[in-house]
Scaffold this active site. Structure first.
Site, PDB file in Angstrom:
ATOM      1  N   ASP A  93      30.899  12.543   5.121  1.00 24.31           N
ATOM      2  CA  ASP A  93      31.043  13.252   4.490  1.00 24.31           C
ATOM      3  C   ASP A  93      30.926  14.728   5.681  1.00 24.31           C
ATOM      4  O   ASP A  93      30.449  14.597   6.186  1.00 24.31           O
ATOM      5  CB  ASP A  93      31.251  13.906   3.237  1.00 24.31           C
ATOM      6  CG  ASP A  93      31.614  14.487   1.895  1.00 24.31           C
ATOM      7  OD1 ASP A  93      32.480  13.491   1.554  1.00 24.31           O
ATOM      8  OD2 ASP A  93      31.765  15.569   2.074  1.00 24.31           O
ATOM      9  N   ASN A 100      39.818   8.330   3.185  1.00 27.86           N
ATOM     10  CA  ASN A 100      39.584   8.753   1.660  1.00 27.86           C
ATOM     11  C   ASN A 100      39.636  10.708   2.235  1.00 27.86           C
ATOM     12  O   ASN A 100      40.158  11.089   0.862  1.00 27.86           O
ATOM     13  CB  ASN A 100      39.435   7.990   0.823  1.00 27.86           C
ATOM     14  CG  ASN A 100      38.627   8.671  -0.115  1.00 27.86           C
ATOM     15  OD1 ASN A 100      39.386   8.775  -1.109  1.00 27.86           O
ATOM     16  ND2 ASN A 100      38.005  10.015  -0.319  1.00 27.86           N
ATOM     17  N   THR A 147      38.727  13.777 -10.669  1.00 24.51           N
ATOM     18  CA  THR A 147      37.331  13.833  -9.805  1.00 24.51           C
ATOM     19  C   THR A 147      37.235  15.494  -9.907  1.00 24.51           C
ATOM     20  O   THR A 147      38.011  16.453 -10.454  1.00 24.51           O
ATOM     21  CB  THR A 147      37.376  13.047  -8.351  1.00 24.51           C
ATOM     22  OG1 THR A 147      39.511  13.887  -7.960  1.00 24.51           O
ATOM     23  CG2 THR A 147      37.580  11.946  -8.879  1.00 24.51           C
ATOM     24  N   ILE A 152      43.258  11.161 -10.692  1.00 21.99           N
ATOM     25  CA  ILE A 152      42.498  11.379 -10.959  1.00 21.99           C
ATOM     26  C   ILE A 152      41.477  12.033 -11.458  1.00 21.99           C
ATOM     27  O   ILE A 152      41.525  13.376 -10.372  1.00 21.99           O
ATOM     28  CB  ILE A 152      41.810   9.673  -9.556  1.00 21.99           C
ATOM     29  CG1 ILE A 152      43.019   9.312  -9.156  1.00 21.99           C
ATOM     30  CG2 ILE A 152      41.084   9.045 -10.320  1.00 21.99           C
ATOM     31  CD1 ILE A 152      43.564   8.195 -10.138  1.00 21.99           C
ATOM     32  N   LYS A 191      50.594  14.113   2.702  1.00 21.58           N
ATOM     33  CA  LYS A 191      50.697  12.439   2.327  1.00 21.58           C
ATOM     34  C   LYS A 191      52.190  11.970   2.466  1.00 21.58           C
ATOM     35  O   LYS A 191      51.354  10.770   2.539  1.00 21.58           O
ATOM     36  CB  LYS A 191      50.310  12.788   0.487  1.00 21.58           C
ATOM     37  CG  LYS A 191      49.586  13.368  -0.059  1.00 21.58           C
ATOM     38  CD  LYS A 191      47.857  12.319   0.674  1.00 21.58           C
ATOM     39  CE  LYS A 191      46.661  12.861  -0.256  1.00 21.58           C
ATOM     40  NZ  LYS A 191      45.160  12.724   0.776  1.00 21.58           N
ATOM     41  N   TYR A 200      50.698  19.737   0.407  1.00 20.43           N
ATOM     42  CA  TYR A 200      49.865  18.378   0.463  1.00 20.43           C
ATOM     43  C   TYR A 200      50.689  17.381   0.029  1.00 20.43           C
ATOM     44  O   TYR A 200      50.553  16.441   0.224  1.00 20.43           O
ATOM     45  CB  TYR A 200      49.207  18.988  -1.509  1.00 20.43           C
ATOM     46  CG  TYR A 200      48.240  17.615  -1.853  1.00 20.43           C
ATOM     47  CD1 TYR A 200      47.317  17.890  -1.964  1.00 20.43           C
ATOM     48  CD2 TYR A 200      49.169  16.645  -2.353  1.00 20.43           C
ATOM     49  CE1 TYR A 200      46.263  16.897  -1.712  1.00 20.43           C
ATOM     50  CE2 TYR A 200      48.647  15.457  -2.707  1.00 20.43           C
ATOM     51  CZ  TYR A 200      47.000  15.563  -2.418  1.00 20.43           C
ATOM     52  OH  TYR A 200      45.991  14.626  -3.309  1.00 20.43           O
TER      53      TYR A 200
END
Ligand code: NAI
Length: 251
Positions: A38, A91, A193, A191, A162, A158
């Site tokens: 990360d 990811n 997060t 999701i 993707k 974005y």
């Protein structure tokens, strides 16, 4: 828990938070060695220490996936730490600027394309080089989104990134299928997060209503799909895009 990934090594980017953290944990709980990576050094180390304290064989390496040199070093570090690379989940990503296309800044566009698309190319490239050299089966899962299949207003960067991840996944899968390397993309809907923290509460409520299941997904639900695609249980699956979306794309 049946440790059916024992003896394998997995690499996860964006592993300090959200989906990446859940994926790294599940790889580890199923017996794999895990390299967490990360750009957030402090959080990444903390998450890794927590995993190690439960008996998981995990290490952390700080890398910014928008930098090809750091991606190359990350893959190298994984192999030197664990001896091989069998599975990877590319990811790491950001939400990026929210604006209509005519108002979208060039800096915002370049940032999201670099962080969410170029990064997947860089990681994939170096992971493939190692897997081809090892000459054993490998599996790579790229994190796309439902926004890799459909558009949404205010997120041109974005959405473009993707969609690019899905196209790259399909192409690379065709190139390496005969070498035993499977490459798939996962397409989560919204999701729960920290990525969604930037959204106002009303926007969250509106977005929730777009999911026929009536809620956002969890990082753990996405991790289950990533792990299945990574494992030999999905031995005939490659070049696929798997939505995990509470029915979002069925409408
Ligand atoms: P998150 O914000 O909880 O975690 C993302 C992680 O990536 C963070 O730890 C962050 O530090 C790291 N990161 C950001 N930029 C980085 C860089 N340049 N280099 C290395 N690491 C970096 O977000 P979440 O939700 O777990 O997102 C993970 C992936 O899932 C992203 O690719 C995102 O686009 C995708 N996704 C998320 C959805 C959601 O609703 N949360 C829906 C669909 C896809």
């Amino acid at each position: 828990m049946d440790k059916y990934l024992k003896g394998k090594t997995a690499l996860v980017t964006g592993a300090a938070s959200g989906i990446g953290k859940a994926v790294a944990l599940l790889y580890g709980q199923l017996g794999a060695n895990v390299m967490l990576s990360d750009v957030n050094d402090a959080l990444g180390r903390k998450v890794t220490e927590q995993m190690v304290s439960t008996g998981i064989n995990a290490q952390f390496y700080k890398a910014d996936v928008g930098d090809p040199v750091q991606c190359s070093l990350l893959v190298e570090k994984t192999v030197s730490a664990f001896g091989q690379l069998d599975m990877a989940c590319n990811n790491a990503g950001i939400g990026g600027e929210m604006n209509q296309t005519a108002d979208y800044s060039t800096e915002g566009w370049l940032k999201i394309i670099n962080t969410n698309l170029n990064s997947v190319f860089y990681c994939l490239k170096y992971e493939l080089q190692v897997m081809l050299k090892q000459n054993v089966a490998g599996s790579i899962v790229n994190m796309a989104s439902i926004l890799g299949q459909v558009g949404t207003a205010q997120a041109p960067g974005y959405v473009a990134a993707k969609h690019g991840v899905v196209g790259l996944t399909r192409t690379a899968a065709l190139e390496y299928a005969s070498r035993g390397i499977r490459i798939n993309a996962v397409g989560p809907a919204y999701i729960d997060t920290p990525l969604l923290d930037q959204l106002p509460e009303e926007a969250k409520q509106m977005l929730t209503s777009l999911h026929p299941i009536g809620r956002f997904g969890t990082a753990e639900e996405v991790a289950e799909l990533v792990i299945w695609l990574s494992s030999d249980k999905a031995s005939f699956v490659t070049g696929s895009y798997y939505p995990i979306d509470g029915g979002y794309l069925a409408q």
